[in-house]
Design a protein around this motif. Structure first.
Motif, PDB file in Angstrom:
ATOM      1  N   LEU A 149      -5.938   3.308 -11.140  1.00 20.81           N
ATOM      2  CA  LEU A 149      -5.542   4.675 -11.462  1.00 20.81           C
ATOM      3  C   LEU A 149      -4.908   5.274 -10.218  1.00 20.81           C
ATOM      4  CD1 LEU A 149      -8.741   5.756 -13.402  1.00 20.81           C
ATOM      5  CD2 LEU A 149      -6.549   5.035 -14.359  1.00 20.81           C
ATOM      6  N   SER A 150      -3.584   5.194 -10.148  1.00 21.93           N
ATOM      7  CA  SER A 150      -2.889   5.508  -8.901  1.00 21.93           C
ATOM      8  C   SER A 150      -1.693   6.406  -9.169  1.00 21.93           C
ATOM      9  CB  SER A 150      -2.414   4.209  -8.240  1.00 21.93           C
ATOM     10  OG  SER A 150      -1.447   3.555  -9.059  1.00 21.93           O
ATOM     11  N   GLY A 151      -1.014   6.761  -8.072  1.00 19.09           N
ATOM     12  CA  GLY A 151       0.201   7.547  -8.175  1.00 19.09           C
ATOM     13  C   GLY A 151       1.375   6.714  -8.644  1.00 19.09           C
ATOM     14  N   SER A 152       2.467   7.395  -8.915  1.00 16.60           N
ATOM     15  CA  SER A 152       3.658   6.719  -9.420  1.00 16.60           C
ATOM     16  C   SER A 152       4.269   5.817  -8.349  1.00 16.60           C
ATOM     17  CB  SER A 152       4.700   7.760  -9.858  1.00 16.60           C
ATOM     18  OG  SER A 152       5.940   7.140 -10.127  1.00 16.60           O
ATOM     19  N   PRO A 153       4.705   4.603  -8.743  1.00 17.19           N
ATOM     20  CA  PRO A 153       5.394   3.724  -7.786  1.00 17.19           C
ATOM     21  C   PRO A 153       6.859   4.095  -7.567  1.00 17.19           C
ATOM     22  CG  PRO A 153       5.173   2.629  -9.901  1.00 17.19           C
ATOM     23  CD  PRO A 153       4.451   3.945 -10.032  1.00 17.19           C
ATOM     24  N   THR A 154       7.333   5.116  -8.280  1.00 14.89           N
ATOM     25  CA  THR A 154       8.704   5.566  -8.094  1.00 14.89           C
ATOM     26  C   THR A 154       8.855   6.191  -6.709  1.00 14.89           C
ATOM     27  OG1 THR A 154       8.940   6.014 -10.455  1.00 14.89           O
ATOM     28  CG2 THR A 154      10.539   7.044  -8.979  1.00 14.89           C
ATOM     29  N   LEU A 155       9.832   5.744  -5.946  1.00 18.07           N
ATOM     30  CA  LEU A 155      10.028   6.213  -4.580  1.00 18.07           C
ATOM     31  C   LEU A 155      11.341   6.981  -4.454  1.00 18.07           C
ATOM     32  CD1 LEU A 155       8.957   2.986  -2.616  1.00 18.07           C
ATOM     33  CD2 LEU A 155       7.523   4.903  -3.341  1.00 18.07           C
ATOM     34  N   GLU A 156      11.323   8.016  -3.635  1.00 13.01           N
ATOM     35  CA  GLU A 156      12.545   8.725  -3.264  1.00 13.01           C
ATOM     36  C   GLU A 156      12.934   8.280  -1.855  1.00 13.01           C
ATOM     37  OE1 GLU A 156      11.898  12.927  -2.665  1.00 13.01           O
ATOM     38  OE2 GLU A 156       9.792  12.596  -2.183  1.00 13.01           O
ATOM     39  N   ARG A 157      14.011   8.820  -1.347  1.00 10.25           N
ATOM     40  CA  ARG A 157      14.400   8.504   0.030  1.00 10.25           C
ATOM     41  C   ARG A 157      14.460   9.786   0.848  1.00 10.25           C
ATOM     42  NH1 ARG A 157      16.072   3.540   1.745  1.00 10.25           N
ATOM     43  NH2 ARG A 157      16.032   1.941   0.124  1.00 10.25           N
ATOM     44  N   SER A 170      -0.533   5.102  -2.852  1.00 12.90           N
ATOM     45  CA  SER A 170      -0.916   4.200  -3.939  1.00 12.90           C
ATOM     46  C   SER A 170       0.302   3.667  -4.674  1.00 12.90           C
ATOM     47  CB  SER A 170      -1.855   4.918  -4.912  1.00 12.90           C
ATOM     48  OG  SER A 170      -1.255   6.096  -5.427  1.00 12.90           O
ATOM     49  N   GLY A 171       1.354   4.469  -4.754  1.00  9.32           N
ATOM     50  CA  GLY A 171       2.596   4.006  -5.380  1.00  9.32           C
ATOM     51  C   GLY A 171       3.309   2.976  -4.532  1.00  9.32           C
ATOM     52  N   ILE A 172       3.305   3.179  -3.214  1.00  9.67           N
ATOM     53  CA  ILE A 172       3.911   2.207  -2.299  1.00  9.67           C
ATOM     54  C   ILE A 172       3.184   0.871  -2.389  1.00  9.67           C
ATOM     55  CG2 ILE A 172       4.252   1.650   0.152  1.00  9.67           C
ATOM     56  CD1 ILE A 172       4.657   4.698   0.606  1.00  9.67           C
ATOM     57  N   VAL A 173       1.862   0.927  -2.330  1.00  9.82           N
ATOM     58  CA  VAL A 173       1.055  -0.300  -2.373  1.00  9.82           C
ATOM     59  C   VAL A 173       1.276  -1.049  -3.677  1.00  9.82           C
ATOM     60  CG1 VAL A 173      -1.318  -1.151  -2.445  1.00  9.82           C
ATOM     61  CG2 VAL A 173      -0.670   0.564  -0.751  1.00  9.82           C
ATOM     62  N   ASN A 174       1.544  -0.315  -4.745  1.00 10.95           N
ATOM     63  CA  ASN A 174       1.778  -0.941  -6.044  1.00 10.95           C
ATOM     64  C   ASN A 174       2.913  -1.956  -5.995  1.00 10.95           C
ATOM     65  OD1 ASN A 174       3.098  -0.886  -8.972  1.00 10.95           O
ATOM     66  ND2 ASN A 174       0.949  -0.298  -9.163  1.00 10.95           N
ATOM     67  N   HIS A 175       3.869  -1.743  -5.106  1.00  8.37           N
ATOM     68  CA  HIS A 175       5.009  -2.660  -4.996  1.00  8.37           C
ATOM     69  C   HIS A 175       4.614  -3.990  -4.356  1.00  8.37           C
ATOM     70  CE1 HIS A 175       8.303   0.106  -6.190  1.00  8.37           C
ATOM     71  NE2 HIS A 175       7.481   1.035  -5.740  1.00  8.37           N
ATOM     72  N   PHE A 176       3.413  -4.055  -3.790  1.00 10.34           N
ATOM     73  CA  PHE A 176       2.989  -5.266  -3.083  1.00 10.34           C
ATOM     74  C   PHE A 176       1.942  -6.066  -3.856  1.00 10.34           C
ATOM     75  CE2 PHE A 176       4.952  -2.724   0.126  1.00 10.34           C
ATOM     76  CZ  PHE A 176       5.546  -3.628   0.987  1.00 10.34           C
ATOM     77  N   VAL A 177       1.690  -5.683  -5.097  1.00  9.10           N
ATOM     78  CA  VAL A 177       0.790  -6.501  -5.920  1.00  9.10           C
ATOM     79  C   VAL A 177       1.432  -7.866  -6.097  1.00  9.10           C
ATOM     80  CG1 VAL A 177      -0.285  -6.776  -8.192  1.00  9.10           C
ATOM     81  CG2 VAL A 177      -0.155  -4.505  -7.133  1.00  9.10           C
ATOM     82  N   PRO A 178       0.737  -8.952  -5.703  1.00  7.39           N
ATOM     83  CA  PRO A 178       1.355 -10.279  -5.773  1.00  7.39           C
ATOM     84  C   PRO A 178       1.699 -10.674  -7.201  1.00  7.39           C
ATOM     85  CG  PRO A 178      -0.993 -10.446  -5.289  1.00  7.39           C
ATOM     86  CD  PRO A 178      -0.643  -8.997  -5.187  1.00  7.39           C
ATOM     87  N   GLY A 179       2.722 -11.498  -7.325  1.00  3.57           N
ATOM     88  CA  GLY A 179       3.221 -11.890  -8.638  1.00  3.57           C
ATOM     89  C   GLY A 179       2.169 -12.503  -9.536  1.00  3.57           C
TER      90      GLY A 179
END
Length: 499
Positions: A147-155, A165-174
């Protein structure tokens, strides 16, 4: 045993051995990390501003690097956002973790290529260590929900930016992506209630084995899940549910209601992550406390909490800490944080290994009359009162009532949402008051001296805190209601939600 859990088991034992080595070498590892930080830091703008090339040992470091909060480094962050490199750490940050501050507004915490492994590996090690300790790797074969924040990132300044939590979501291994829930599309929904409805729909019929999140939002998920499934307990819906991973707030005030919602025993793993670093995790199902993460790119300092606002507070390294002392946690990291006061306080329960508990926030206290009541004290009092009087607590916060309408003495007001109210609210309040007096001598003195009257409990609507968080645009994600306030801002805003 299926393939994933079978393969995870030897890896888990290898990780556990590494963790135990780190336990034994904690002080030495901390010294080595400081030297590595200095080696890189002296090449940065920050390092040159603070003559870091002349710093060789900790005593020199302490003299050269002042303790700061976010406001103290904001001008460096602004330079990074404008495109300048080598400001706090070499190059540019890999990410900005965007987080809300009570005094600084939105904060942008740098995460570097060197520091990202602290966030990713520590989360992984906490789970693998649990596998090795319990001999139960089966959760790897089922579904897991975060239960985390959105993985959508802005710049921001060309740097990818979002909730940690959204940033970390991008690193969940395949190999775990197929196990992960909710779906990426659902995770990207910003509105918490809309997102939670979708999560309930997606997960109701799944073989959930692990659930991770902040306790109040986990409870909200359980309530909605049960309501959508004819009032069934969570273990009826997820009979293979094995473990809950939680952090962000003290678990004890939520434990009774969460376990009642579950309707069966589930292991728990407590963690201490923040945008500034992943600081500690529960390494034992038997021993209390969280193992400090002493070999992961962070050099820790500790300031006695009573001295944090002093002009020259004592700054201690790991080898100097004592059991039972309340410390403000100061971090120096390979993300480019230097002498950074994260705002949390901790207490050591063990020095071999170094295990801590999080006791509260420096800025979250009540000292309107000099009592300096902290979160650890009110949470302990609430646990004792709830157990004694059979109450189940959804959420609570405490604020001072300085000016009473009838001219009586001031007091502390406890705003409490009950899942199950005590049979005798007056007796419940008396237990709260007596327990708090035992924990805090200053509070006791104020009552003895007739400066304060005994505390008062104000029952709130069961959904009061959800409605309050919604009203200020902070429903869900990693947002938390402050346990304590030194003013009436939150208490007054919650007045419409009284029971």
């Amino acid at each position: 045993m299926k393939l994933k859990s079978f393969l995870a088991k030897p890896y888990a034992y290898a990780v556990q051995k590494k963790i135990r080595r780190n336990m034994a070498n904690a002080v030495e590892d901390q010294s080595a990390i400081l030297q590595q930080l200095l080696k890189n830091g002296k090449l940065t703008l920050f390092g040159k501003d603070h003559h870091m090339e002349d710093v060789k040992e900790y005593e020199e470091f302490r003299q050269a690097i002042p303790v700061r909060d976010y406001e103290g480094i904001r001008h460096y962050i602004d330079q990074i956002k404008s495109g300048t490199e080598n400001v706090l750490w070499r190059g540019k940050p890999m990410y900005f973790a965007k987080t809300s501050g009570t005094t600084s507004g939105v904060k942008y915490i740098p995460i570097s290529k060197d520091s990202i492994s602290n966030h990713i590996d520590t989360a992984k090690y906490a789970l693998l260590n649990y596998m090795a300790e319990t001999g139960r790797p089966e959760f790897a074969d089922g579904k897991m929900i975060f239960l985390s924040g959105s993985p959508t990132l802005e710049r921001v300044g060309g740097i990818p930016t979002g909730r940690l939590s959204g940033i970390v979501n991008h690193f969940v291994p395949g190999y775990l992506r197929r196990n992960q829930m909710p779906s990426f599309e659902t995770n990207c929904i910003e509105d918490w209630e809309t997102k939670l409805h979708k999560i309930v729909t997606e997960t109701s019929k799944q073989d959930m084995r692990l659930i991770s999140g902040i306790p109040p939002w986990m409870q909200m998920y359980f309530d909605w899940l049960s309501e959508a499934n004819e009032g069934k307990k969570i273990k009826e819906l997820f009979p293979n549910l094995q473990v809950i991973v939680h952090g962000g707030v003290n678990f004890q005030p939520y434990r009774a209601k969460l376990m009642e919602s579950l309707g069966g025993n589930v292991d728990t793993i407590e963690t201490f992550p923040a945008s500034e670093g992943f600081f500690a995790f529960q390494d034992s199902q038997k021993d209390e406390g969280l193992l400090l993460n002493t070999n992961s790119g962070i050099f820790f300092e500790f300031i006695p909490a009573a001295e944090i606002f002093s002009e020259n507070p004592r700054r201690l390294t790991l080898k100097d800490v004592q059991l039972g002392e309340n410390y403000a946690l100061i971090v120096n990291s390979n993300a480019g944080l230097w002498g950074y006061n994260i705002g949390d306080t901790v207490k050591f329960l063990s020095l071999d290994p170094y295990r801590i508990v999080v006791t509260g926030r420096i800025k979250h206290f009540i000292s309107a009359f000099g009592e300096h009541v902290i979160a650890e004290e009110v949470e302990y009092a609430m646990r004792i009162a709830a157990e004694k009087h059979g109450a189940h607590i959804i959420e609570f916060t405490v604020a001072p009532m300085i000016q009473t309408t009838d001219g009586s003495l001031p007091y502390h007001e406890w705003l409490v949402s009950f899942e199950q109210a005590p049979d005798d609210l007056t007796a419940f309040a008396t237990t709260l008051d007596e327990t708090l007096r035992q924990k805090n001598v200053y509070y006791d003195d104020l009552l003895r001296g007739a400066i304060l009257q005994t505390l008062k409990v104000t029952p709130m609507h069961p959904h009061a805190f959800i409605e309050y968080m919604k009203s200020i645009g902070k429903l869900g994600g990693q947002n938390k209601v402050p346990r304590l306030s030194n003013d009436r801002v939150i208490a007054d805003a919650m007045a419409p939600f009284k029971a």
